[in-house]
Every structure is written in structure tokens, then in C-alpha cells.
Design an enzyme around this catalytic site. Structure first.
Site, PDB file in Angstrom:
ATOM      1  N   SER A 104       0.823  -1.211   0.000  1.00  0.00           N
ATOM      2  CA  SER A 104       0.000   0.000   0.000  1.00  0.00           C
ATOM      3  C   SER A 104       0.859   1.263   0.000  1.00  0.00           C
ATOM      4  O   SER A 104       1.617   1.505  -0.923  1.00  0.00           O
ATOM      5  CB  SER A 104      -0.942  -0.044   1.207  1.00  0.00           C
ATOM      6  OG  SER A 104      -1.853   1.016   1.196  1.00  0.00           O
ATOM      7  N   ASP A 243      -2.784   5.928  -3.331  1.00  0.00           N
ATOM      8  CA  ASP A 243      -1.651   5.289  -2.678  1.00  0.00           C
ATOM      9  C   ASP A 243      -1.120   4.178  -3.580  1.00  0.00           C
ATOM     10  O   ASP A 243      -1.579   4.016  -4.706  1.00  0.00           O
ATOM     11  CB  ASP A 243      -2.051   4.761  -1.296  1.00  0.00           C
ATOM     12  CG  ASP A 243      -3.170   3.727  -1.365  1.00  0.00           C
ATOM     13  OD1 ASP A 243      -3.861   3.681  -2.402  1.00  0.00           O
ATOM     14  OD2 ASP A 243      -3.356   2.978  -0.390  1.00  0.00           O
ATOM     15  N   ASP A 245      -1.377   0.961  -3.821  1.00  0.00           N
ATOM     16  CA  ASP A 245      -2.238  -0.084  -4.391  1.00  0.00           C
ATOM     17  C   ASP A 245      -3.595   0.452  -4.810  1.00  0.00           C
ATOM     18  O   ASP A 245      -4.469  -0.305  -5.221  1.00  0.00           O
ATOM     19  CB  ASP A 245      -2.395  -1.258  -3.428  1.00  0.00           C
ATOM     20  CG  ASP A 245      -3.196  -0.912  -2.185  1.00  0.00           C
ATOM     21  OD1 ASP A 245      -3.219   0.273  -1.805  1.00  0.00           O
ATOM     22  OD2 ASP A 245      -3.794  -1.829  -1.584  1.00  0.00           O
ATOM     23  N   ASP A 247      -6.240   1.662  -3.341  1.00  0.00           N
ATOM     24  CA  ASP A 247      -7.518   1.404  -2.680  1.00  0.00           C
ATOM     25  C   ASP A 247      -7.984   2.621  -1.894  1.00  0.00           C
ATOM     26  O   ASP A 247      -9.016   2.582  -1.235  1.00  0.00           O
ATOM     27  CB  ASP A 247      -7.454   0.160  -1.785  1.00  0.00           C
ATOM     28  CG  ASP A 247      -6.500   0.294  -0.614  1.00  0.00           C
ATOM     29  OD1 ASP A 247      -5.747   1.287  -0.553  1.00  0.00           O
ATOM     30  OD2 ASP A 247      -6.503  -0.605   0.254  1.00  0.00           O
TER      31      ASP A 247
END
Length: 447
Positions: A104, A243, A245, A247
Site C-alpha cells: 500500500s 496510494d 495499491d 484502494d
């Protein structure tokens, strides 16, 4: 024994904490636990594996894939793609499990592994505990011959499937909206700009050229100054920062002001209530949600429920209560009608759709709530488990709460992913919040 899984999967320094042998064992154990009941009539279970661009991702993907294949699971690799895309594709392909390899917002040397069950759902604690339990008890021998799983490299239609899903979820035309998107040199570097352009927006993409080493490096949602400067430079209507990843999503208005997850939730909750889409007139936040969100929702006739920090806990409450909107101040926004986890690109599309539908600027929409001054200090600690019960910390909290009265609040909690303790104080003015947070942090640091 320390629990292997944190609040968002397994995470640590790649090749030191999160090693290839550990990933191999995790893959085998997860495959055993998540697909045990799917092996009927000779059917071979299927797993989806995606990753962000960091350099250790390929190594861990290979190890995980080998572990799952050793348990008779066919593995479909979908390459560099956001976490919410893996969740969606797990359901869309009809797979039995999904895996995302990403740390992340963490620095490039770290990496992480998070699992999804069939349907693209994050795992509850008891399933993660079961995976840990069987990791060291699986027999060395597995299926042989036709029973061994296959690894299918890079499904060619994965990205297009996800983009089509986003288009169906938010069909509103965004023509006339000019946006800067900071992709954090991460998993959204290709997908997010494509999704916004497909919806009609004029897109200026920054930090969208990952090289395996530059993910989150002075960019993305943890370095909001980058997109703030770009919005002002290009005269954009807004900026979005993802960010590593993708999400999560934080926003910036045309004047460069940060619009955080609480403000995004406030504007979306009010819009959804107006449209009859906010089920049970309820929004799900976390204990970190700004007190201003609670005040704004009360004024709008919306109930605010709070959970522990972590979008998995928000998701659990959303699913248990049948609610339709939840999220975190950090920018994890969950829209259960369109996904099973936080989705930064979907959030960005939803924000711009609200702008297009109302003709209002993001700054105007953000006035749905007044953000109370909030100070958050991360304190490095060696043992997170003893902090809140330590007498000196208990006394310091009591003193702070007495000073704040009903005009603010104090929250101390352990990070679920790092060796940190978070001290958060909200108050009527910034200086008071800063002073009290500093005092509490000093006490925590001495424990």
C-alpha cells in the site's frame, strides 16, 4: 506468538520479514483453507494474483503461485493492477480466492500479501488465524500428475474488465472537468488515468511511470503537496492522489485545499441520501473520523456508526448492517453496491460525478462538513500491547480529556501495520490540539 496477519494482511520488509519461503507457505496454507470445500466432482479451484509495481512483487508472486499450485489450485496472474481490481476480478472470473501483493502506502522496500475469498471479500480474523494454524502442519506431499495446479501468466483482459466495471458503476459524463491525478508510481499508474479519460475528464497524470523502485517516493496520498502544486500549476478543477495499491483516494480542490476521506464521505452521504441510495440513512466511519463528520451527519439526519480503524472493519459493519457507504479519513471509501473493498479510482469518479451533477466545485461540496482541528502524532514503540494500560498513559489521557471537555476528544491506538502508536487529539483550536497531543506523545514515548 505474534500474529502474522495485521489489519490489512501480512506486511513487512521484503526478503527479510516477508520472504519467498514464507510466501510459498502462505500460498499453500491459504489455498488449503480457502478452497477445501471447492474440490468437488474433480473441479480444480482458481486463484487470481495481482501486484503493485515494487521490485519484490515478482519474487513474491512466483512463490505464492507455487504454493497455491502445490495445493492443486490454478493461478491466474493479472499483473500490476489495483487492489480493488483484484477483489473485483476474483468475483468476475468466478475464482475461489484472490491475492494482492502490495504494501500500500509503505516505502518501496516493504511488501505485503492480502487475501480475498470467493466473491472478492477480505478475510475475517478467524480465517486468517486458520491459515496461520495450518502453515506449519501441511504435509510436504501434495497433489500429483493432473492434480497439480497451473500458473497462467498475465490474463490479457483483466484491466479492460475492471475499466468496464468502473464505467458501469459511474456512468456520469465528466466532460468539462480538468483533473490532476497522482498515481504514486503505483498500481493505478495506467488504470486511473484511463478510467478518468474514458469518463470524459481532461486528465493530467503525474507520478504514473513506475520503475519498480519509485512507488510512493515523495508522491501519492502520503505526499499530498505534489498534487496540490500541480493543481495550482495547471489550473485544474481538482486533484486526486492515490496510494501504492490504489484502494484509497484523497482529493484537492482548485485552490489546493486538502479534501480528506471524512469530507468525501460527508458529500457522498448527503448526495446518496438525496438520491434515495443511502440505505437506512447510515454512514459507517471509524474511531478516527473527525468529530466534524459526526456533527455534519447529525445535521443532515444521517446516522454515523464507527468501527475500529481498517477498511476491513468498515466492510464488516457495512455488510452486517446492509449499509451502502462507509470509509476512513485516510481515503478508503467503500461503496458496497459497486465493490467489496475500498476503491480509489471509483471514489475519484464518484467525486467528479457529484461535481458534474450539481455544477458545484469540489470546494463548495466539501463545505458539507466543518473539519475540527485534529493533530495526529505517530510515536515509535517497541511494545504496542502495554501502552494504553500503563498508569502514566492512563493519567495523561484523563488529564487531557478533562481539559478538552465536550469540545474535543483524545484517541490512542496501536498501528495495525507498523511498530507505531498513534496519538490523535481534536480540539476547538489547532494550538490546543497540538499542545495536548505533544504532551501525550511524550508520555507514550517514555513508556
Amino acid at each position: 506468538m505474534t500474529r502474522l496477519f495485521g489489519t490489512d494482511g501480512v506486511r513487512g520488509l521484503a526478503n527479510e520479514v516477508l520472504t519467498a519461503p514464507l510466501a510459498l507457505k502462505l500460498g499453500a496454507a491459504a489455498a488449503h483453507v480457502l478452497t477445501a470445500e471447492k474440490r468437488v466432482d474433480g473441479r480444480r479451484p482458481v486463484a487470481i494474483v495481482g501486484r503493485d509495481p515494487r521490485v519484490s512483487g515478482e519474487m513474491l508472486a512466483a512463490a505464492l503461485s507455487a504454493g497455491m499450485a502445490s495445493q492443486g489450485v490454478d493461478v491466474i496472474r493479472v499483473g500490476v493492477i489495483p487492489t480493488p481490481a483484484v477483489a473485483f476480478l476474483t468475483d468476475d472470473y468466478g475464482a475461489d480466492m484472490g491475492v494482492m501483493i502490495s504494501a500500500s502506502h509503505n516505502p518501496m522496500p516493504d511488501n505485503g500479501i492480502k487475501f480475498f475469498s470467493a466473491g472478492g471479500h477480505k478475510l475475517p480474523d478467524h480465517v486468517e488465524d486458520e491459515i496461520e494454524r495450518v502453515m506449519d502442519s501441511l504435509p510436504a506431499e501434495g497433489p500429483t500428475g493432473h492434480g497439480v495446479g497451473r500458473v497462467i501468466e498475465e490474463a490479457t483482459d483483466a484491466q479492460d474488465r475492471y475499466l468496464e466495471h468502473l464505467k458501469e458503476a459511474v456512468p456520469t459524463s465528466l466532460e468539462g472537468i480538468k483533473i490532476v491525478v497522482d498515481a504514486a508510481n503505483g498500481a493505478a499508474s495506467v488504470v486511473a488515468p484511463k478510467a478518468y479519460e474514458a469518463a470524459g475528464a481532461t486528465v493530467i497524470a503525474i507520478h504514473n511511470k513506475p520503475d519498480s523502485y519509485n512507488i510512493n517516493m515523495d508522491c501519492g496520498s502520503t505526499h499530498i503537496d505534489q498534487v496540490q502544486a500541480a493543481v495550482l500549476k495547471h489550473g485544474a478543477d481538482l486533484g486526486l492522489a492515490h496510494d501504492g495499491d490504489a484502494d484509497r483516494c484523497l482529493a484537492v480542490d482548485k485552490d489546493g485545499n486538502l479534501i480528506d476521506g471524512d469530507q468525501i464521505m460527508a458529500m457522498l452521504a448527503i448526495a446518496m441520501k438525496e438520491n434515495g441510495e443511502l440505505r437506512k440513512n447510515t454512514l459507517v466511519g471509524t474511531v478516527m473520523s473527525n468529530l466534524g463528520l459526526k456533527i455534519a451527519m447529525d445535521e443532515a439526519g444521517i446516522t454515523l456508526r464507527t468501527t475500529k480503524v481498517g477498511d476491513r472493519y468498515v466492510l464488516e459493519d457495512l455488510n452486517a448492517g446492509g449499509f451502502s457507504l462507509g470509509g476512513e479519513q485516510s481515503g478508503h471509501i467503500v461503496l458496497p453496491d459497486h465493490g467489496t473493498t475500498g476503491d480509489g479510482t471509483l471514489t475519484g469518479l464518484s467525486i467528479m460525478a457529484r461535481m458534474a451533477e450539481t455544477g458545484k466545485s469540489l470546494g463548495e461540496l466539501a463545505q458539507a462538513m466543518t473539519v475540527l482541528p485534529q493533530v495526529l502524532i505517530n510515536v515509535p514503540v517497541s511494545d504496542k500491547s502495554t501502552i494504553v494500560s500503563h498508569p502514566s498513559v492512563v493519567a495523561a489521557i484523563a488529564e487531557a480529556e478533562a481539559e478538552l471537555g465536550s469540545t474535543g476528544r483524545v484517541l490512542l491506538r496501536a498501528s495495525g501495520t507498523e511498530e507505531l502508536f498513534r496519538v490523535m487529539v481534536e480540539a476547538g483550536d489547532k494550538e490546543q490540539a497540538r499542545r495536548i497531543a505533544g504532551r501525550l506523545s511524550a508520555v507514550v514515548a517514555e513508556v
